[in-house]
Design an enzyme around this catalytic site. Structure first.
Site, PDB file in Angstrom:
ATOM      1  N   SER A   1       2.328 -15.168  24.675  1.00  0.00           N
ATOM      2  CA  SER A   1       2.038 -14.684  23.332  1.00  0.00           C
ATOM      3  C   SER A   1       3.213 -14.404  22.404  1.00  0.00           C
ATOM      4  O   SER A   1       2.987 -14.092  21.237  1.00  0.00           O
ATOM      5  CB  SER A   1       1.196 -13.413  23.456  1.00  0.00           C
ATOM      6  OG  SER A   1       1.676 -12.563  24.479  1.00  0.00           O
ATOM      7  N   CYS A   2       4.453 -14.494  22.849  1.00  0.00           N
ATOM      8  CA  CYS A   2       5.568 -14.233  21.933  1.00  0.00           C
ATOM      9  C   CYS A   2       5.536 -15.289  20.826  1.00  0.00           C
ATOM     10  O   CYS A   2       5.513 -16.480  21.115  1.00  0.00           O
ATOM     11  CB  CYS A   2       6.897 -14.272  22.684  1.00  0.00           C
ATOM     12  SG  CYS A   2       8.292 -13.966  21.593  1.00  0.00           S
TER      13      CYS A   2
ATOM     14  N   CYS B   1      -5.533  14.167 -10.409  1.00  0.00           N
ATOM     15  CA  CYS B   1      -4.510  13.106 -10.487  1.00  0.00           C
ATOM     16  C   CYS B   1      -5.020  11.867 -11.207  1.00  0.00           C
ATOM     17  O   CYS B   1      -4.242  11.084 -11.727  1.00  0.00           O
ATOM     18  CB  CYS B   1      -4.006  12.740  -9.096  1.00  0.00           C
ATOM     19  SG  CYS B   1      -5.184  11.826  -8.085  1.00  0.00           S
TER      20      CYS B   1
ATOM     21  N   CYS C   1      -8.747   8.136  -8.847  1.00  0.00           N
ATOM     22  CA  CYS C   1     -10.093   7.570  -8.695  1.00  0.00           C
ATOM     23  C   CYS C   1     -10.593   6.956 -10.002  1.00  0.00           C
ATOM     24  O   CYS C   1     -11.339   5.970  -9.987  1.00  0.00           O
ATOM     25  CB  CYS C   1     -11.065   8.627  -8.178  1.00  0.00           C
ATOM     26  SG  CYS C   1     -11.172  10.090  -9.231  1.00  0.00           S
TER      27      CYS C   1
ATOM     28  N   CYS D   1     -22.458   3.975 -10.201  1.00  0.00           N
ATOM     29  CA  CYS D   1     -21.783   3.937  -8.888  1.00  0.00           C
ATOM     30  C   CYS D   1     -22.616   3.135  -7.891  1.00  0.00           C
ATOM     31  O   CYS D   1     -23.793   3.432  -7.678  1.00  0.00           O
ATOM     32  CB  CYS D   1     -21.580   5.369  -8.372  1.00  0.00           C
ATOM     33  SG  CYS D   1     -20.860   5.417  -6.725  1.00  0.00           S
TER      34      CYS D   1
END
Ligand SMILES: Cc1cc2nc3c(=O)[nH]c(=O)nc-3n(C[C@H](O)[C@H](O)[C@H](O)COP(=O)(O)O)c2cc1C
Length: 435
Positions: A138-139, A347, A350, A410
């Protein structure tokens, strides 16, 4: 008070707890692994070894971190290779470590090319006293160019053939570490199962390109002005890892060692709910040190007690019945955003988010009825590069800056909740509960 035992059985091997150091720099020497065991890790996967003739020519620097806002390492890009240490020396250390720490589980990661080489390295690892083998298929960088690493794990046929070689060469359980750089891991994990390996480790790093230096135009990490695509790890890859763990645990039914983005006990518990039997950690150990296992163990213990469970094994796969197809999800259940005005800091994040990422259902109380543009101007929310005049940190938020939700507009998408900086301030409520 009697404490719940964190011991787990995985692929027939007993682990003192499910927390295991992943194959990576923290497991590249006996001294380091011993410090990890002393700190409380239940097991360790020794960094991937190759046979003596395999040239491992490291570059420097080989790591660069992804910053986002104030977070320093939400992801880590590396162009490291397998261990550059001499396999004879490391296997000698494995024998000694096993004597010093008989309770802890020592898994040795290895990588080879031909059938003879896979057989040889597997037998030598078993002979050194390892409890389990982990084969890296997987590397994503450096090794695939040489027909190893993810060049194997991206091909179901090669995976089957090589997993069978190793599973038949030894008596100890064999894990196959798979790559997330595939569309679907399940057919490949199915081949691991058919080949007789004991389990799958998911995931190795996600192939990525971290970014460019805007002064030099060099990709990062810059090796004298040049770089290459590498492996991305850390918290940012957790959703990718969880998805692959869940896919394999649910649809293939083979034991899974979960790894990718684990930092806290909560992450570890989620991996177990997705079906992981043990949980490996790399980037968080590199960032915060071996001692994070204390938080993992304490948190897991409290969580189990809280849920009335007697073992971490009681968690394994318990989230899977709730993981269904998109069409099976309810269309009856409807939610709507709701703001706790006592928690709101005004703030405006939203307001912006709903205007440009939602359905224009949120505006400041002071602007209710005003045009959306006015409402957003008033929000003056910090953008992605900072600035703005949010009311964050102020003692009292004026009523005019408290957002109001228009329930009619909404659609309950949930985006506003994801960007609200205050825990519990913006939540989604069932429509019936509202009003
Ligand atoms: C610097 C570095 C070196 C790594 N070396 C190996 C390795 O030799 N073999 C291996 O199987 N995985 C290696 N990994 C991958 C990790 O074992 C792990 O699968 C991956 O980092 C995701 O887990 P994490 O988000 O907890 O870091 C390496 C990761 C990093 C960051």
């Amino acid at each position: 008070m009697k404490r719940t035992s964190l011991a787990v059985d995985f692929c027939g091997v007993h682990f003192p707890n499910p927390f295991v150091l992943a194959a990576a720099p923290p497991t590249d020497s006996a001294d380091m692994i011993a410090r990890g065991f002393d700190a409380g890790w239940g097991g360790a996967v020794v960094k991937t070894l190759g046979l003596e003739h395999v040239e491992v020519n490291l570059v420097s620097p080989m790591m660069s971190g992804l910053k986002y806002e104030d977070k320093n390492l939400i992801g880590l890009e590396n162009i490291d290779l397998i261990s550059d240490r001499d396999i004879r020396e490391v296997l000698g250390e494995v024998t000694d470590l096993k004597k010093r720490y008989p309770e802890q589980v020592l898994i040795v990661s290895m990588m080879a090319s031909t059938e003879d080489e896979w057989n040889e390295i597997a037998r030598r690892v078993e002979g050194a006293g390892a409890d389990m083998i982990e084969c890296s298929f997987s590397c994503p960088h450096g090794m695939p160019e040489r027909g190893m690493g993810s060049a194997v794990g991206q091909d179901a046929g090669l995976t089957y053939e090589r997993a069978k070689w190793v599973a038949e060469a030894v008596d100890i359980p064999v894990l196959i570490k798979l790559t997330p750089n595939v569309t679907d891991m399940r057919p490949i994990a199915q081949k691991v199962k058919e080949a007789g390996a004991a389990g799958v480790t998911a995931i190795n790093t996600v192939k990525g390109l971290l970014g460019f230096d805007l002064d030099t135009f060099s990709p990062m990490p810059s090796v004298w002005g040049k770089s290459t695509e590498g492996g991305f790890s850390g918290p940012a890859i957790k959703p990718i890892a969880l998805r692959f763990v869940a896919d394999v645990a649910r649809d293939v039914g083979i034991p899974v060692a979960g790894v990718g983005g684990v930092v806290t006990w909560r992450d570890a518990a989620e991996f177990m709910l997705a079906g992981a039997g043990i949980v490996q950690v790399c980037t968080a150990v590199m960032r915060y040190g071996y001692d994070i296992v204390e938080e993992l163990a304490e948190g897991m213990q409290m969580f189990l007690d809280d849920k009335g469970l007697s073992s971490p094994m009681d968690l394994i796969g318990k989230g899977l019945p709730n993981l269904v197809s998109h069409e099976a999800l309810s269309r009856e259940y409807k939610v709507v955003a709701s703001v706790d005005k006592d928690l709101c800091i005004g703030c405006g994040a939203c307001v912006i988010a709903c205007r440009d990422g939602g359905h224009q259902a949120i505006e400041f109380r002071g602007n209710a009825g005003a045009s959306t543009d006015d409402a957003v101007t008033a929000a003056a929310t910090p953008g992605p590069t900072g600035g703005g005049t949010a009311a964050e940190g102020t003692e009292s938020v004026p009523d005019s800056r408290i957002p109001v939700i228009d329930d009619e507009k909404c659609i309950g998408c949930g985006f506003c909740r994801t960007i609200c900086p205050v825990e519990g301030c913006l939540t989604m409520k069932e429509r019936e509960q509202v009003g």
